[in-house]
Design an enzyme around this catalytic site. Structure first.
Site, PDB file in Angstrom:
ATOM      1  N   GLU A 146     -28.049 -21.462 -11.022  1.00 56.51           N
ATOM      2  CA  GLU A 146     -27.669 -22.749 -11.617  1.00 56.51           C
ATOM      3  C   GLU A 146     -28.703 -23.831 -11.327  1.00 56.51           C
ATOM      4  O   GLU A 146     -29.038 -24.627 -12.205  1.00 56.51           O
ATOM      5  CB  GLU A 146     -26.282 -23.180 -11.137  1.00 56.51           C
ATOM      6  CG  GLU A 146     -25.158 -22.263 -11.575  1.00 56.51           C
ATOM      7  CD  GLU A 146     -25.097 -21.998 -13.067  1.00 56.51           C
ATOM      8  OE1 GLU A 146     -25.501 -22.878 -13.864  1.00 56.51           O
ATOM      9  OE2 GLU A 146     -24.651 -20.911 -13.452  1.00 56.51           O
ATOM     10  N   HIS A 149     -31.819 -24.167 -13.547  1.00 60.93           N
ATOM     11  CA  HIS A 149     -31.680 -24.924 -14.802  1.00 60.93           C
ATOM     12  C   HIS A 149     -32.170 -26.363 -14.651  1.00 60.93           C
ATOM     13  O   HIS A 149     -32.638 -26.960 -15.618  1.00 60.93           O
ATOM     14  CB  HIS A 149     -30.217 -24.954 -15.257  1.00 60.93           C
ATOM     15  CG  HIS A 149     -29.736 -23.690 -15.874  1.00 60.93           C
ATOM     16  ND1 HIS A 149     -30.182 -23.227 -17.092  1.00 60.93           N
ATOM     17  CD2 HIS A 149     -28.830 -22.782 -15.439  1.00 60.93           C
ATOM     18  CE1 HIS A 149     -29.571 -22.097 -17.389  1.00 60.93           C
ATOM     19  NE2 HIS A 149     -28.739 -21.799 -16.395  1.00 60.93           N
TER      20      HIS A 149
END
Length: 179
Positions: A146, A149
């Site tokens: 995550e 990103h």
């Protein structure tokens, strides 16, 4: 709350670096709504995590959470609900633990990525309180995915080999490519 559109690979926003979240931002109604929308969007898509750039917001904000077995990742352990602002990750082990990763921005596909199994992560929470934690295992993998990103990196950029990348229906439950 609202389910937001998840951007897909090819959208240039996914390749940009996000900006830090300021302490003044977290107090706004818009920011609190953004967090609620991110959790709702993540759950609606059966995700384990969602980064703000995936919904077109270039801020260093990630939400994660998996309370029970996730259809996309059966047999994986629980990941506590968490709001992460401005994370900094330091690997504490070599990138040797592999996992067949998927991504809401790369729908229907998986790829084999090796990442450190143990990391140190510094971040701020939704109250702007600073945290510093050693994290291991599946949760460490999810958080690295995550947080990538936030810097314009997708898991496909970290594939061990392009031969270890394919559609979900072509990969068996043990994570092996089917012939």
């Amino acid at each position: 709350m609202a389910v937001r559109k998840i951007l897909k690979i090819g959208n240039p926003i996914l390749r940009q670096t996000s900006e830090d979240v300021s302490e003044s931002e977290i107090q706004t109604k818009d920011f609190k709504k953004l967090i609620r929308d991110m959790f709702e969007t993540m759950r609606h898509a059966d995700g384990v995590g969602l980064a703000a750039p995936q919904i077109g917001v270039l801020k260093k904000l990630v939400v994660v959470g998996q309370e029970d077995d996730n259809e996309r990742y059966p047999g994986t352990p629980e990941v506590p609900n968490q709001i992460i602002l401005n994370p900094e990750i330091t690997p504490l082990s070599p990138p040797r633990d592999g996992f067949w990763e998927g991504c809401l921005s790369v729908p229907g596909m998986r790829g084999y990525v090796e990442r450190p199994n143990k990391i140190r992560m510094k971040w701020r929470d939704e109250n702007y309180v600073e945290h510093d934690e050693i994290i291991e295992g599946y949760r460490a993998i999810v958080l690295q995915h995550e947080c990538d990103h936030l810097f314009g990196v997708l898991y496909v950029d970290r594939l061990k080999s392009t031969k270890l990348f394919g559609y979900n229906e072509d990969i068996d439950t043990a994570g092996k490519l089917l012939d």
